[in-house]
Scaffold this motif. Structure first.
Motif, PDB file in Angstrom:
ATOM      1  N   LEU A 126       0.835  -1.209   0.000  1.00 55.18           N
ATOM      2  CA  LEU A 126       0.000   0.000   0.000  1.00 55.18           C
ATOM      3  C   LEU A 126       0.863   1.250   0.000  1.00 55.18           C
ATOM      4  N   ALA A 127       1.936   1.247   0.802  1.00 52.39           N
ATOM      5  CA  ALA A 127       2.819   2.415   0.835  1.00 52.39           C
ATOM      6  C   ALA A 127       3.498   2.627  -0.506  1.00 52.39           C
ATOM      7  N   ALA A 128       3.880   1.530  -1.177  1.00 52.07           N
ATOM      8  CA  ALA A 128       4.546   1.665  -2.475  1.00 52.07           C
ATOM      9  C   ALA A 128       3.595   2.185  -3.537  1.00 52.07           C
ATOM     10  N   SER A 129       2.282   1.892  -3.392  1.00 49.89           N
ATOM     11  CA  SER A 129       1.329   2.382  -4.387  1.00 49.89           C
ATOM     12  C   SER A 129       1.136   3.887  -4.313  1.00 49.89           C
ATOM     13  N   ALA A 130       1.666   4.522  -3.268  1.00 47.51           N
ATOM     14  CA  ALA A 130       1.571   5.971  -3.127  1.00 47.51           C
ATOM     15  C   ALA A 130       2.823   6.692  -3.604  1.00 47.51           C
ATOM     16  N   VAL A 131       3.776   5.972  -4.177  1.00 46.13           N
ATOM     17  CA  VAL A 131       5.022   6.573  -4.671  1.00 46.13           C
ATOM     18  C   VAL A 131       4.982   6.552  -6.197  1.00 46.13           C
ATOM     19  N   PRO A 132       4.878   7.716  -6.839  1.00 47.59           N
ATOM     20  CA  PRO A 132       4.772   7.729  -8.311  1.00 47.59           C
ATOM     21  C   PRO A 132       5.942   7.036  -9.009  1.00 47.59           C
ATOM     22  N   ALA A 133       7.153   7.177  -8.450  1.00 50.64           N
ATOM     23  CA  ALA A 133       8.318   6.579  -9.107  1.00 50.64           C
ATOM     24  C   ALA A 133       8.209   5.056  -9.151  1.00 50.64           C
ATOM     25  N   LEU A 134       7.731   4.450  -8.059  1.00 50.18           N
ATOM     26  CA  LEU A 134       7.600   2.998  -8.042  1.00 50.18           C
ATOM     27  C   LEU A 134       6.466   2.526  -8.943  1.00 50.18           C
ATOM     28  N   VAL A 135       5.394   3.329  -9.007  1.00 51.39           N
ATOM     29  CA  VAL A 135       4.276   2.966  -9.881  1.00 51.39           C
ATOM     30  C   VAL A 135       4.715   3.007 -11.347  1.00 51.39           C
ATOM     31  N   MET A 136       5.484   4.034 -11.705  1.00 57.36           N
ATOM     32  CA  MET A 136       5.972   4.124 -13.087  1.00 57.36           C
ATOM     33  C   MET A 136       7.014   3.046 -13.366  1.00 57.36           C
ATOM     34  N   ALA A 137       7.840   2.747 -12.376  1.00 61.99           N
ATOM     35  CA  ALA A 137       8.865   1.715 -12.578  1.00 61.99           C
ATOM     36  C   ALA A 137       8.232   0.357 -12.805  1.00 61.99           C
ATOM     37  N   ARG A 138       7.022   0.158 -12.272  1.00 58.47           N
ATOM     38  CA  ARG A 138       6.338  -1.108 -12.483  1.00 58.47           C
ATOM     39  C   ARG A 138       5.737  -1.214 -13.870  1.00 58.47           C
TER      40      ARG A 138
END
Length: 383
Positions: A126-138
């Motif tokens: 859930l915390a990672a879903s709030a980080v734009p960089a990680l969402v784009m990296a996925r």
């Protein structure tokens, strides 16, 4: 971690209509190792048992011929009158035999996972879903999305038509991710294409709602889009493949429900082991450096051990007399080399002088050996 204490709430038309507080779980520590471990074990819990037939490769009468017949002791089909008789059977190296270690249905298919680990993994996802960089990296296409995490009004839960769902996603710039998933649809490689799972495609947005007033029917037919109730958050959906950073679209009620699910009255929010994870900055800080011992000098370098049989200096440390004798021997050898030319010259002159009389002596010997007139008639002297 998300840096904003407030998150914008968007209407179905894509306009900002309000703000809501960021739940504490969105600032939980992100542990990809725990997420990967829990995902790997959770994914095993939906497997179906399989095995080969217990009688496969053994439905024939065969016995070994024993020793003494110059053939292998593998069981052989009995009888006669056919090419099958005498052939090896049962073994995994035989044609028509069973496989090695036949698979059994009582294999350990499922895995138990600690509840605290599962909760930690969900909180990290859930915390990672709030980080734009990680969402784009996925791999999610969120260039046109106004804000991450994306929270929308509760009226999204009342959408009942797929056309309305597409309009909602287009209004907030999330339709690009759906189209990306639709364009990625391909035929599966391998035998799975013949086992009722012919196509594969990428994952799109995850729509998380509080109550289903038609949102399931509206979004379920869009390729790559998945839906989940906030009361049943699933790590397999929040971090597909064990990779954090799923693009989530929240309803306002579902987003607010995280405060009840995680917090004082609900599940514990994991805490960071370190307030500051920058180890280099901590070690080089004045507070740490002021109490550290001074840097130690480098270890003493030792010279390579010399061989006393080859080095006179090394021999002198062990036996000075032997070193002196070797030095005198080397000096004598050097002197002999210096006098070599004179010695050779003297020997050559002596040999040359001897050669002068060699021809004279040879001629004398020949003259003396010659038979003269005295013996012309042999030894008959008196005649």
């Amino acid at each position: 971690m998300a840096a904003r204490p407030l998150v914008s709430v968007f209407s179905l038309a894509g306009d900002k209509s309000g703000e809501t507080a960021l739940p504490p779980v969105m600032t939980a520590p992100m542990r990809p190792d725990i997420v990967q471990f829990v995902h790997t074990n959770m994914a095993k819990n939906s497997r179906q048992a399989y095995s080969v037939s217990p009688w496969a490769g053994k439905q024939v009468s065969a016995s070994s011929w024993g020793t003494g017949r110059a053939v292998a002791r593998i069981p052989r089909v009995g009888g006669g009158g056919t090419s099958r008789s005498g052939q090896g059977a049962f073994g995994n190296m035989c044609r028509g035999g069973r496989m090695f270690a036949p698979t059994k249905t009582w294999r350990k298919w499922h895995r138990k996972i600690n509840t605290t680990q599962k909760r930690y993994a969900v909180a990290s996802a859930l915390a990672a879903s709030a980080v734009p960089a990680l969402v784009m990296a996925r791999g999610h296409k969120i260039d046109e999305v106004p804000e991450i995490p994306l929270v929308m009004e509760d009226s999204i839960e009342a959408a009942k038509k797929t056309s309305a769902a597409k309009d909602i996603l287009a209004a907030v710039g999330a339709l690009d991710d759906v189209e990306k998933a639709a364009d990625s649809k391909k035929i599966r490689a391998g035998k799975g294409k013949a086992r009722n799972r012919r196509y594969v495609l990428r994952r799109g947005p995850l729509v998380i709602y509080k109550s289903n007033d038609g949102v399931e029917q509206a979004f379920r037919n869009l390729p790559g889009v998945e839906l989940c109730c906030v009361d049943r958050l699933n790590l397999l959906q929040l971090a597909p493949g064990g990779h954090m950073g799923r693009f989530c679209i929240w309803s306002q009620s579902a987003f607010a429900a995280l405060d009840e699910i995680y917090g004082a009255e609900g599940k514990n929010v994991p805490e960071d082991l370190m307030a500051n994870a920058d180890l280099a900055r901590i070690i080089n800080s004045d507070e740490i450096q002021s109490v550290l011992n001074p840097a130690k000098r480098a270890n003493k370098k030792y010279l390579r051990k010399k061989n006393p049989l080859k080095s006179i200096k090394a021999l002198a440390k062990l036996d000075p007399y032997a070193a002196a004798a070797r030095e005198s021997e080397q000096r004598a050898e050097a002197a002999r080399k210096g006098n070599k030319a004179a010695t050779l010259k003297k020997k050559r002159e002596s040999a040359k002088a001897k050669k002068q009389f060699r021809a004279q002596g040879r001629s004398f010997y020949e003259q003396a050996s010659k038979q003269g007139d005295v013996c012309a008639d042999g030894f008959n002297i008196g005649a």
